[in-house]
Design a protein around this motif. Structure first.
Motif, PDB file in Angstrom:
ATOM      1  N   ILE A 131      62.322  20.966  83.260  1.00  0.00           N
ATOM      2  CA  ILE A 131      61.887  20.457  81.955  1.00  0.00           C
ATOM      3  C   ILE A 131      60.597  19.653  82.113  1.00  0.00           C
ATOM      4  CG2 ILE A 131      62.470  18.885  80.063  1.00  0.00           C
ATOM      5  CD1 ILE A 131      65.442  19.719  80.560  1.00  0.00           C
ATOM      6  N   ALA A 132      60.516  18.838  83.158  1.00  0.00           N
ATOM      7  CA  ALA A 132      59.298  18.048  83.397  1.00  0.00           C
ATOM      8  C   ALA A 132      58.107  18.973  83.659  1.00  0.00           C
ATOM      9  CB  ALA A 132      59.512  17.088  84.564  1.00  0.00           C
ATOM     10  N   GLU A 133      58.337  20.082  84.355  1.00  0.00           N
ATOM     11  CA  GLU A 133      57.267  21.049  84.598  1.00  0.00           C
ATOM     12  C   GLU A 133      56.830  21.705  83.287  1.00  0.00           C
ATOM     13  OE1 GLU A 133      59.276  23.475  87.475  1.00  0.00           O
ATOM     14  OE2 GLU A 133      58.498  22.321  89.179  1.00  0.00           O
ATOM     15  N   GLU A 134      57.795  22.038  82.432  1.00  0.00           N
ATOM     16  CA  GLU A 134      57.476  22.618  81.127  1.00  0.00           C
ATOM     17  C   GLU A 134      56.706  21.615  80.273  1.00  0.00           C
ATOM     18  OE1 GLU A 134      61.152  23.894  79.344  1.00  0.00           O
ATOM     19  OE2 GLU A 134      61.605  25.245  81.011  1.00  0.00           O
ATOM     20  N   LYS A 135      57.115  20.367  80.340  1.00  0.00           N
ATOM     21  CA  LYS A 135      56.431  19.322  79.579  1.00  0.00           C
ATOM     22  C   LYS A 135      55.000  19.164  80.068  1.00  0.00           C
ATOM     23  CE  LYS A 135      57.321  14.616  79.498  1.00  0.00           C
ATOM     24  NZ  LYS A 135      58.240  13.491  79.317  1.00  0.00           N
ATOM     25  N   GLN A 136      54.814  19.226  81.370  1.00  0.00           N
ATOM     26  CA  GLN A 136      53.470  19.112  81.933  1.00  0.00           C
ATOM     27  C   GLN A 136      52.573  20.235  81.416  1.00  0.00           C
ATOM     28  OE1 GLN A 136      52.562  19.590  86.332  1.00  0.00           O
ATOM     29  NE2 GLN A 136      52.507  17.361  86.066  1.00  0.00           N
ATOM     30  N   LYS A 137      53.107  21.431  81.408  1.00  0.00           N
ATOM     31  CA  LYS A 137      52.345  22.574  80.901  1.00  0.00           C
ATOM     32  C   LYS A 137      52.015  22.376  79.415  1.00  0.00           C
ATOM     33  CE  LYS A 137      52.561  27.576  80.447  1.00  0.00           C
ATOM     34  NZ  LYS A 137      53.396  28.762  80.493  1.00  0.00           N
ATOM     35  N   ALA A 138      52.966  21.883  78.651  1.00  0.00           N
ATOM     36  CA  ALA A 138      52.751  21.648  77.222  1.00  0.00           C
ATOM     37  C   ALA A 138      51.698  20.559  76.987  1.00  0.00           C
ATOM     38  CB  ALA A 138      54.066  21.261  76.545  1.00  0.00           C
ATOM     39  N   ILE A 139      51.688  19.544  77.836  1.00  0.00           N
ATOM     40  CA  ILE A 139      50.687  18.475  77.712  1.00  0.00           C
ATOM     41  C   ILE A 139      49.295  19.053  77.946  1.00  0.00           C
ATOM     42  CG2 ILE A 139      49.805  16.342  78.755  1.00  0.00           C
ATOM     43  CD1 ILE A 139      52.789  15.647  79.400  1.00  0.00           C
ATOM     44  N   VAL A 140      49.154  19.849  78.985  1.00  0.00           N
ATOM     45  CA  VAL A 140      47.858  20.451  79.315  1.00  0.00           C
ATOM     46  C   VAL A 140      47.395  21.376  78.194  1.00  0.00           C
ATOM     47  CG1 VAL A 140      46.693  22.029  80.919  1.00  0.00           C
ATOM     48  CG2 VAL A 140      48.168  20.211  81.797  1.00  0.00           C
ATOM     49  N   GLU A 141      48.342  22.070  77.575  1.00  0.00           N
ATOM     50  CA  GLU A 141      48.013  23.009  76.494  1.00  0.00           C
ATOM     51  C   GLU A 141      47.912  22.322  75.130  1.00  0.00           C
ATOM     52  OE1 GLU A 141      51.132  25.909  76.766  1.00  0.00           O
ATOM     53  OE2 GLU A 141      50.263  26.839  78.560  1.00  0.00           O
ATOM     54  N   ASP A 143      50.281  21.290  73.277  1.00  0.00           N
ATOM     55  CA  ASP A 143      51.292  21.897  72.410  1.00  0.00           C
ATOM     56  C   ASP A 143      52.343  20.843  72.066  1.00  0.00           C
ATOM     57  OD1 ASP A 143      53.373  23.341  71.218  1.00  0.00           O
ATOM     58  OD2 ASP A 143      52.943  25.124  72.442  1.00  0.00           O
ATOM     59  N   TYR A 144      52.122  20.155  70.952  1.00  0.00           N
ATOM     60  CA  TYR A 144      52.983  19.054  70.561  1.00  0.00           C
ATOM     61  C   TYR A 144      54.431  19.497  70.355  1.00  0.00           C
ATOM     62  CZ  TYR A 144      54.829  15.023  68.109  1.00  0.00           C
ATOM     63  OH  TYR A 144      55.609  13.960  67.742  1.00  0.00           O
ATOM     64  N   GLY A 145      54.640  20.680  69.795  1.00  0.00           N
ATOM     65  CA  GLY A 145      55.995  21.181  69.562  1.00  0.00           C
ATOM     66  C   GLY A 145      56.772  21.352  70.861  1.00  0.00           C
ATOM     67  N   LYS A 146      56.113  21.905  71.870  1.00  0.00           N
ATOM     68  CA  LYS A 146      56.771  22.087  73.166  1.00  0.00           C
ATOM     69  C   LYS A 146      57.041  20.736  73.839  1.00  0.00           C
ATOM     70  CE  LYS A 146      55.164  26.712  74.381  1.00  0.00           C
ATOM     71  NZ  LYS A 146      54.355  27.510  75.325  1.00  0.00           N
ATOM     72  N   ILE A 147      56.101  19.796  73.672  1.00  0.00           N
ATOM     73  CA  ILE A 147      56.312  18.456  74.238  1.00  0.00           C
ATOM     74  C   ILE A 147      57.539  17.825  73.601  1.00  0.00           C
ATOM     75  CG2 ILE A 147      55.378  16.113  74.439  1.00  0.00           C
ATOM     76  CD1 ILE A 147      52.561  17.416  74.520  1.00  0.00           C
ATOM     77  N   GLU A 148      57.631  17.933  72.291  1.00  0.00           N
ATOM     78  CA  GLU A 148      58.770  17.368  71.564  1.00  0.00           C
ATOM     79  C   GLU A 148      60.086  18.002  72.016  1.00  0.00           C
ATOM     80  OE1 GLU A 148      59.110  17.851  67.135  1.00  0.00           O
ATOM     81  OE2 GLU A 148      58.277  15.812  67.225  1.00  0.00           O
ATOM     82  N   ASP A 149      60.092  19.324  72.172  1.00  0.00           N
ATOM     83  CA  ASP A 149      61.294  20.027  72.653  1.00  0.00           C
ATOM     84  C   ASP A 149      61.676  19.562  74.056  1.00  0.00           C
ATOM     85  OD1 ASP A 149      61.483  21.504  70.315  1.00  0.00           O
ATOM     86  OD2 ASP A 149      60.531  23.303  71.169  1.00  0.00           O
ATOM     87  N   ALA A 150      60.681  19.422  74.919  1.00  0.00           N
ATOM     88  CA  ALA A 150      60.948  18.983  76.295  1.00  0.00           C
ATOM     89  C   ALA A 150      61.547  17.579  76.304  1.00  0.00           C
ATOM     90  CB  ALA A 150      59.665  19.023  77.121  1.00  0.00           C
ATOM     91  N   VAL A 151      61.035  16.704  75.466  1.00  0.00           N
ATOM     92  CA  VAL A 151      61.554  15.336  75.407  1.00  0.00           C
ATOM     93  C   VAL A 151      63.012  15.343  74.953  1.00  0.00           C
ATOM     94  CG1 VAL A 151      61.357  13.117  74.209  1.00  0.00           C
ATOM     95  CG2 VAL A 151      59.311  14.229  75.119  1.00  0.00           C
ATOM     96  N   LYS A 152      63.330  16.159  73.972  1.00  0.00           N
ATOM     97  CA  LYS A 152      64.727  16.254  73.503  1.00  0.00           C
ATOM     98  C   LYS A 152      65.639  16.771  74.615  1.00  0.00           C
ATOM     99  CE  LYS A 152      63.621  16.922  68.645  1.00  0.00           C
ATOM    100  NZ  LYS A 152      63.512  17.892  67.547  1.00  0.00           N
ATOM    101  N   GLN A 153      65.166  17.781  75.347  1.00  0.00           N
ATOM    102  CA  GLN A 153      65.960  18.322  76.453  1.00  0.00           C
ATOM    103  C   GLN A 153      66.134  17.277  77.549  1.00  0.00           C
ATOM    104  OE1 GLN A 153      64.393  22.029  77.947  1.00  0.00           O
ATOM    105  NE2 GLN A 153      64.092  22.842  75.896  1.00  0.00           N
ATOM    106  N   GLU A 154      65.062  16.538  77.826  1.00  0.00           N
ATOM    107  CA  GLU A 154      65.132  15.479  78.839  1.00  0.00           C
ATOM    108  C   GLU A 154      66.177  14.437  78.466  1.00  0.00           C
ATOM    109  OE1 GLU A 154      60.816  14.799  80.955  1.00  0.00           O
ATOM    110  OE2 GLU A 154      61.080  14.017  78.942  1.00  0.00           O
ATOM    111  N   GLU A 155      66.169  14.026  77.208  1.00  0.00           N
ATOM    112  CA  GLU A 155      67.134  13.017  76.759  1.00  0.00           C
ATOM    113  C   GLU A 155      68.565  13.488  76.982  1.00  0.00           C
ATOM    114  OE1 GLU A 155      65.925  12.401  72.698  1.00  0.00           O
ATOM    115  OE2 GLU A 155      64.365  10.959  73.271  1.00  0.00           O
ATOM    116  N   LYS A 156      68.824  14.757  76.679  1.00  0.00           N
ATOM    117  CA  LYS A 156      70.173  15.312  76.855  1.00  0.00           C
ATOM    118  C   LYS A 156      70.572  15.312  78.337  1.00  0.00           C
ATOM    119  CE  LYS A 156      72.859  19.480  75.909  1.00  0.00           C
ATOM    120  NZ  LYS A 156      73.139  20.112  77.184  1.00  0.00           N
ATOM    121  N   ILE A 157      69.682  15.797  79.183  1.00  0.00           N
ATOM    122  CA  ILE A 157      69.976  15.875  80.620  1.00  0.00           C
ATOM    123  C   ILE A 157      70.136  14.482  81.210  1.00  0.00           C
ATOM    124  CG2 ILE A 157      69.031  16.553  82.878  1.00  0.00           C
ATOM    125  CD1 ILE A 157      70.108  18.902  81.258  1.00  0.00           C
TER     126      ILE A 157
END
Length: 128
Positions: free
Chosen positions: A23-33, A35-49
């Motif tokens: 998830i952190a790797e996906e978030k990193q990719k979203a930050i570079v791109e 892509d606010y939607g992907k960042i938001e999704d990654a944060v939600k997934q992180e919170e759950k995990i």
């Protein structure tokens, strides 16, 4: 706390850390791109995990259980290996989180700089 239950919890903990790393790797990719939607999704997934990891942590939370775990991991090669793998995964997650903080910080500085440029351009246009 028997060896088998400890092993099962450590395997589960390691699995959750691996998921958190992905998830952190996906978030990193979203930050570079940007892509606010992907960042938001990654944060939600992180919170759950993270909440799942905290539940596992409670299993080992008492100081007596931590001492037992340390003793077991010294005497059981499989537990020792699992513990090392978990430490490695946790280190990688920490590194990714640090990199993501850096990227976010510099992204914010970049956006602030752009805002200042546009504000200055607006002032120049008003004078002309």
């Amino acid at each position: 706390m028997g060896n088998e239950s400890v092993k099962n919890m450590l395997v589960e903990f390691k699995s959750r850390l691996r998921t958190l790393k992905k998830i952190a790797e996906e978030k990193q990719k979203a930050i570079v791109e940007f892509d606010y939607g992907k960042i938001e999704d990654a944060v939600k997934q992180e919170e759950k995990i993270i909440s799942e990891i905290l539940e596992i942590h409670k299993f080992f939370a008492s100081s007596s259980d931590a001492k037992k775990l340390a003793e077991l991991s010294r005497s059981d090669p499989e537990l020792h290996k699992l513990r090392s793998e978990i430490e490695s995964e946790a280190g990688e997650v920490r590194k990714l989180n640090s990199e993501n903080r850096y990227l976010l910080s510099h992204s914010l500085m970049f956006v602030k700089g752009l805002i200042e440029v546009f504000q200055e351009a607006g002032k120049i246009n008003k004078k002309v």
